[in-house]
Design a protein around this motif. Structure first.
Motif, PDB file in Angstrom:
ATOM      1  N   UNK A 262      12.764   1.484  -3.713  1.00  0.00           N
ATOM      2  CA  UNK A 262      11.734   0.777  -2.946  1.00  0.00           C
ATOM      3  C   UNK A 262      11.723  -0.711  -3.307  1.00  0.00           C
ATOM      4  N   UNK A 263      11.639  -0.991  -4.602  1.00  0.00           N
ATOM      5  CA  UNK A 263      11.553  -2.383  -5.035  1.00  0.00           C
ATOM      6  C   UNK A 263      12.863  -3.118  -4.749  1.00  0.00           C
TER       7      UNK A 263
ATOM      8  N   UNK B 142       0.843  -1.193   0.000  1.00  0.00           N
ATOM      9  CA  UNK B 142       0.000   0.000   0.000  1.00  0.00           C
ATOM     10  C   UNK B 142       0.884   1.251   0.000  1.00  0.00           C
ATOM     11  N   UNK B 143       2.006   1.164   0.727  1.00  0.00           N
ATOM     12  CA  UNK B 143       2.952   2.289   0.747  1.00  0.00           C
ATOM     13  C   UNK B 143       3.433   2.624  -0.660  1.00  0.00           C
ATOM     14  N   UNK B 144       3.758   1.580  -1.418  1.00  0.00           N
ATOM     15  CA  UNK B 144       4.225   1.812  -2.788  1.00  0.00           C
ATOM     16  C   UNK B 144       3.111   2.457  -3.610  1.00  0.00           C
ATOM     17  N   UNK B 145       1.884   1.934  -3.435  1.00  0.00           N
ATOM     18  CA  UNK B 145       0.758   2.480  -4.200  1.00  0.00           C
ATOM     19  C   UNK B 145       0.533   3.945  -3.830  1.00  0.00           C
TER      20      UNK B 145
ATOM     21  N   UNK C 266       2.002   0.098 -10.154  1.00  0.00           N
ATOM     22  CA  UNK C 266       2.037   1.368 -10.888  1.00  0.00           C
ATOM     23  C   UNK C 266       0.666   1.665 -11.482  1.00  0.00           C
ATOM     24  N   UNK C 267       0.040   0.659 -12.090  1.00  0.00           N
ATOM     25  CA  UNK C 267      -1.249   0.911 -12.731  1.00  0.00           C
ATOM     26  C   UNK C 267      -2.301   1.297 -11.699  1.00  0.00           C
ATOM     27  N   UNK C 268      -2.299   0.590 -10.559  1.00  0.00           N
ATOM     28  CA  UNK C 268      -3.278   0.926  -9.520  1.00  0.00           C
ATOM     29  C   UNK C 268      -3.002   2.334  -8.996  1.00  0.00           C
TER      30      UNK C 268
ATOM     31  N   UNK D 118       0.580   9.781  -4.996  1.00  0.00           N
ATOM     32  CA  UNK D 118       1.016  11.152  -4.729  1.00  0.00           C
ATOM     33  C   UNK D 118       1.853  11.706  -5.873  1.00  0.00           C
ATOM     34  N   UNK D 119       2.805  10.898  -6.356  1.00  0.00           N
ATOM     35  CA  UNK D 119       3.659  11.382  -7.449  1.00  0.00           C
ATOM     36  C   UNK D 119       2.811  11.673  -8.679  1.00  0.00           C
TER      37      UNK D 119
END
Lengths: 352, 235
Positions: A250-251, A16-19, A287-289, A24-25
């Motif tokens: 991150x990844x 969820x953090x990544x999403x 990324x898509x989400x 935001x970006x």
């Protein structure tokens, strides 16, 4: 996709953090892009609408339409059925009854000539005391039927119709006759000067002390235009670059946490390509989400933004930005790729 | 011809005068239906032997034959496929994927198995191992013994002829450890697989067919008297 999806669903908080980062970006970048597009359009839509790609201006004007004056001698030399005369002046329009004032432009044209803008409401002016306004004047409190003064003139001009998306140098344009332009600019309708000659064909044999520009050249030289678009361009580009770093790192951190597990998978005979595929599926899903939600938020925001805000959500532009963010995050996955390619199945055994 | 034949296999780590010989020239063979165990202290080279048998690394010299095929010079890609199709690994820690349920651990194998006809039935495996009720659990919710039984199910699912177990009982109490060992013996004897188990726990030798002892990189096959001696030493 199986591994990618199962892992995301099992570690929802982490991913969820990544999403959220993606949301935001992408929201920020899309907002900046909308503002950049809107501001750029406000500078140039009236010029984009000119029916010829070549503009003749005075040489001393430094490619700035605001300072250009073309005399009768000069325009008579190039006049043909492919050319049209344009008078431009920056003015303050005022409705004396309501005291509403508005920075704006007048474009003096031949009302039945090639420069005539499309009328979206009302009608074209038919005499010197009538003007056609860009419909954004309504955001600032001027309306069809109002009688306005231009630069404090004693003469009043009635707004008889609207056109749409005809702005120049960030402010709306009033279309009027060349005579009215001359009256306001030079104090007399008898002075035959104009600001520029618009031509469909490239002019040859230019009159003395004149200079020919393309429409694009004219737009670039609108004061502040290039500085503003390049600043926005730099910011947007930098944000897209930062996306690569943030998502890549991150990844990568998530990948090194999983090295032991990948070692086990390699020992069990699962190919590196399957692990790499899972990584990129994962980035693509996240990324898509994330960017999808960012787009949704941006569209929602665009409905509540004040109309005076120079925001323009060009779908093509938004799609390109969205694509760039997704591609960049996938490129960010390459940081982790290196680590995955070096996973040794022996790591699973721990060794002696 | 056995399932596994090692001929004069050695393994040397490093080179020059920092070279360490982990495995001196070793012969080893394993037949279908045989449950072999290698015991020895840690650092003796028994894991090195297992990783060479399991195609996880290549020997420094000698020949490795799996099912009669010389795999010594296989590429990394070939060895990956060999591991997938030929070996079932049971490792000492958790070799389960933490974000997959028990059922999904096996479903993952399905996704990479392109010759599905050799697959064992999942339900019969789960029944045999007594883990039918655990199918929707994640590894973190399982006890050590349950996790090891799931790992065995995972190793057997692809129907490999050879099972390699590295300290499979390390984290288990005695009764659980004996259960797992019995299970491996059953797999060898009833299902006609070759099983190699590495352990330092000499209590577990009851159901084993062949016992090897590894000391300082030298592998010695034990006869009945030797086995007795090892078991006596442990008590």
């Amino acid at each position: 996709m199986f591994l990618a999806y199962k892992e995301i669903m099992h570690n929802k908080a982490r991913y969820l953090l990544v999403v959220v980062t993606f949301v935001l970006i992408s929201y920020l970048v899309l907002f900046l892009t909308g503002l950049a597009t809107g501001l750029a359009r406000n500078n140039r839509t009236a010029i984009d609408a000119l029916p010829g790609n070549y503009v003749l201006m005075s040489k001393y004007a430094n490619k700035n339409l605001l300072s250009s004056v073309i005399t009768k001698d000069q325009y008579d030399k190039v006049s043909s059925s492919d050319t049209a005369l344009l008078g431009q002046m920056t003015v303050v329009a005022e409705n004396p009854q309501t005291d509403k004032k508005l920075n704006s432009n007048i474009f003096g044209i031949r009302l039945t000539g090639a420069l005539k803008p499309p009328v979206t409401a009302g009608r074209m002016p038919t005499k010197n005391s009538e003007v056609l306004a860009d419909d954004s004047v309504t955001y600032y409190g001027l309306h069809r039927g109002d009688r306005i003064t231009l630069n404090g003139s004693s003469q009043k001009y009635r707004i008889v119709g609207y056109t749409r998306d005809h702005r120049f140098a960030t402010v709306p344009v009033f279309y009027t006759t060349l005579s009215t332009f001359r009256q306001i600019r030079f104090g007399s309708a008898q002075v035959p000067n104009v600001s520029a000659v618009v031509s469909k064909k490239k002019l040859t044999d230019l009159p003395k002390n004149t200079q020919q520009l393309t429409k694009a050249g004219l737009i670039e030289n609108i004061p502040g235009y290039t500085a503003q678009t390049s600043t926005f361009g730099l910011m947007i580009g930098a944000m897209i670059g930062i996306t690569l770093l943030i998502i890549g790192i991150f990844m990568y951190i998530l990948t090194i946490q999983k090295v032991a597990m990948y070692g086990v998978m390699r020992a069990q005979g699962i190919r590196t390509s399957a692990i790499v595929t899972a990584l990129f599926w994962q980035i693509l899903i996240l990324a898509l989400v994330g960017v999808g939600i960012g787009n949704g938020l941006m569209i929602a925001t665009s409905f509540v933004l004040p109309k005076t805000m120079p925001f323009y959500g060009d779908p093509m532009m938004m799609l390109m930005i969205t694509g760039a963010l997704v591609v960049m995050s996938l490129v960010g996955g390459l940081f982790s790729l290196r680590r995955i390619l070096h996973i040794d199945p022996l790591e699973a055994i721990g060794g002696e | 011809m056995g399932l596994v034949d090692l001929k004069q296999v050695t393994k040397v780590y490093g080179s020059g005068h920092t070279a360490v010989t982990a495995l001196h020239p070793t012969d080893f063979s394993l037949q279908a239906g045989e449950f072999a165990t290698v015991i020895g202290p840690s650092g003796s080279g028994k894991t090195t032997l297992l990783t060479i048998i399991g195609s996880l690394q290549q020997p420094s010299s000698g020949q490795v034959l799996i099912n009669g095929q010389d795999t010594t010079n296989f590429s990394e890609h070939q060895r990956t496929d060999l591991r997938f199709n030929t070996f079932g690994f049971i490792l000492q820690g958790s070799n389960l994927i933490p974000f997959l349920t028990v059922a999904d651990q096996l479903a993952l194998v399905d996704r990479f198995n392109h010759h599905k006809q050799h697959k064992m039935s999942r339900d019969s495996l789960f029944t045999m191992l007594g883990i039918t009720d655990l199918t929707n659990q994640y590894p973190s919710a399982l006890s050590g013994g349950e996790r090891q039984r799931v790992a065995i199910a995972r190793a057997l699912y692809n129907d490999p002829p050879i099972i390699l177990a590295d300290e499979p009982t390390a984290s288990l109490d005695t009764s659980r450890a004996l259960q797992v060992t019995e299970l491996l013996a059953t797999i060898a004897h009833k299902m006609d697989r070759g099983v190699v188990m590495i352990t330092h726990d000499t209590r577990l030798l009851g159901s084993v067919d062949t016992v090897y002892e590894m000391r300082d990189g030298v592998l010695t096959k034990q006869d009945a008297a030797g086995v007795k001696k090892i078991r006596a030493a442990a008590i």
